[in-house]
Design an enzyme around this catalytic site. Sequence first.
Site, PDB file in Angstrom:
ATOM      1  CB  SER A   1      -1.038  -0.340   0.923  1.00  0.00           C
ATOM      2  OG  SER A   1      -2.062  -0.874   1.214  1.00  0.00           O
TER       3      SER A   1
ATOM      4  CG  ASP B   1      -5.516  -1.208   1.032  1.00  0.00           C
ATOM      5  OD1 ASP B   1      -5.429  -2.002   1.767  1.00  0.00           O
ATOM      6  OD2 ASP B   1      -4.435  -1.426  -0.458  1.00  0.00           O
TER       7      ASP B   1
ATOM      8  CE1 TYR C   1      -7.919  -5.152  -4.611  1.00  0.00           C
ATOM      9  CE2 TYR C   1      -9.902  -4.363  -5.826  1.00  0.00           C
ATOM     10  CZ  TYR C   1     -10.129  -4.152  -4.618  1.00  0.00           C
ATOM     11  OH  TYR C   1     -10.119  -4.018  -3.355  1.00  0.00           O
TER      12      TYR C   1
HETATM   13  C1  GLA Z   1      -6.039  -4.244  -2.472  1.00  0.00           C
HETATM   14  C2  GLA Z   1      -7.191  -2.826  -2.199  1.00  0.00           C
HETATM   15  C3  GLA Z   1      -8.279  -2.872  -0.858  1.00  0.00           C
HETATM   16  C4  GLA Z   1      -8.467  -4.368  -0.822  1.00  0.00           C
HETATM   17  C5  GLA Z   1      -7.221  -5.213  -1.301  1.00  0.00           C
HETATM   18  C6  GLA Z   1      -7.510  -6.995  -0.730  1.00  0.00           C
HETATM   19  O1  GLA Z   1      -5.248  -3.706  -1.135  1.00  0.00           O
HETATM   20  O2  GLA Z   1      -6.967  -1.810  -2.292  1.00  0.00           O
HETATM   21  O3  GLA Z   1      -9.745  -1.917  -0.381  1.00  0.00           O
HETATM   22  O4  GLA Z   1      -9.760  -5.069  -1.174  1.00  0.00           O
HETATM   23  O5  GLA Z   1      -6.596  -5.228  -2.048  1.00  0.00           O
HETATM   24  O6  GLA Z   1      -8.212  -7.535   0.129  1.00  0.00           O
END
Ligand code: GLA
Length: 391
Positions: free
Chosen positions: A128, A174, A224
């Site tokens: 993140s 995140d 995603y």
């Molecule tokens: C990324 C996204 C989060 C979450 C994760 C999976 O980090 O930014 O919001 O969905 O993937 O858990």
Amino acid sequence: MQDLNKLWKIFKDKFTDTGLTKGAFSAPGRVNLIGEHTDYNDGFVLPMAIEKEIVMLGQLRNDRRVRVFDLGYNTEIDFSLDKLIPLRKNTWANYLMGVVDEIQKAGYILQGANLIFRSNIPRKAGLSSSAALEVVTALAMAELNSLKIEPVKMACLCQQAENNFVGVACGIMDQYVSCLGQKNYALFIDCRFNDYELISFKNHNYRIVICNSKIQRSLVNSEYNRRREECKRATDFFTHRLGSKIRALRDVTIEEFKQCQEYLPEPIARRARHVITENYRVQIGVQALRMGNYSALGQLMIESHQSLKDDYEVSCAELDLLVDLALKQEGVLGARMTGAGFGGCTVNLLKRDYVNTFKKRIKKEYKKITGINPDIYITLPAEGAKVLELR
Ligand code: GLA
């Protein structure tokens, strides 16, 4: 602090002093202990902030321009608060532009600023770094402009920036943990109500160890967004069958899933099974941590990885390898991929005394099979975004 002095020196070399408010701010990356791909299903997650962060220095300007210098990549961009359009080159700037766009859309009045930042969060590693960049920008712009934005609201604005400006339909996890993380605690977040409970992770006999596979896949964003659509289809199916009490996959029990599963097409059934069982794992994991039962949490992490691999299909060969290698080492209670997947990192729960041997062996064995040198970070839960200085 000495480090901050160095950064201010660079700042002074780059920009002329405007005489206006200045400040230094930081926001951390995160690792998720359990609860993957549940946040955008109104579910539960258990992340913690890590001891890696972005530090940003800034000073207000008399006009509506924002000049930003990224010390890591040695690049600079310059934009106007009145003309916010996503860039094709220097796409890192979209995180900053998106954030100021959302702050302004929420009705706050901003003035321009000069900014520099430095990060030690590895990029594109699933820790993140982009959420941290959003959060540190939001905090810097809010504080420099004397705006009081509550941390949960700030996290939501940052999430919207990513959804609307960057084009990734991410959930809230995140940005939330980067804003609200606390030293020695994991955050048990209820992503429907956006509230949280602090879960102590102070036991000095255990460590969280992160292994970076160094694999970065460009399909993360498209896959995603596709998973989100698949979850939406599953939700529509359950609402249709079970009524309007089902607003998200969070509302479906394992029992209800089992009763309807055969009527769901593939891969939708497996996607739904992951989310529904993962929500249970988070809740049981939290109970385990509250009682200090680290091995129970570790077992749930292992099950979480299996589910992400087989049902949600967001793992990859290198992440599976890291998990397999980890589970063969002494002192390891749990191992799983963390974050969106398709590369990035695994999170491992270890007995403290075994950390050094673990590190050595994983490095050697992963390198032997893949030819890649993995990076390994040991961390305790760290503090969320904060103001380091304001004058
Ligand atoms: C990324 C996204 C989060 C979450 C994760 C999976 O980090 O930014 O919001 O969905 O993937 O858990």
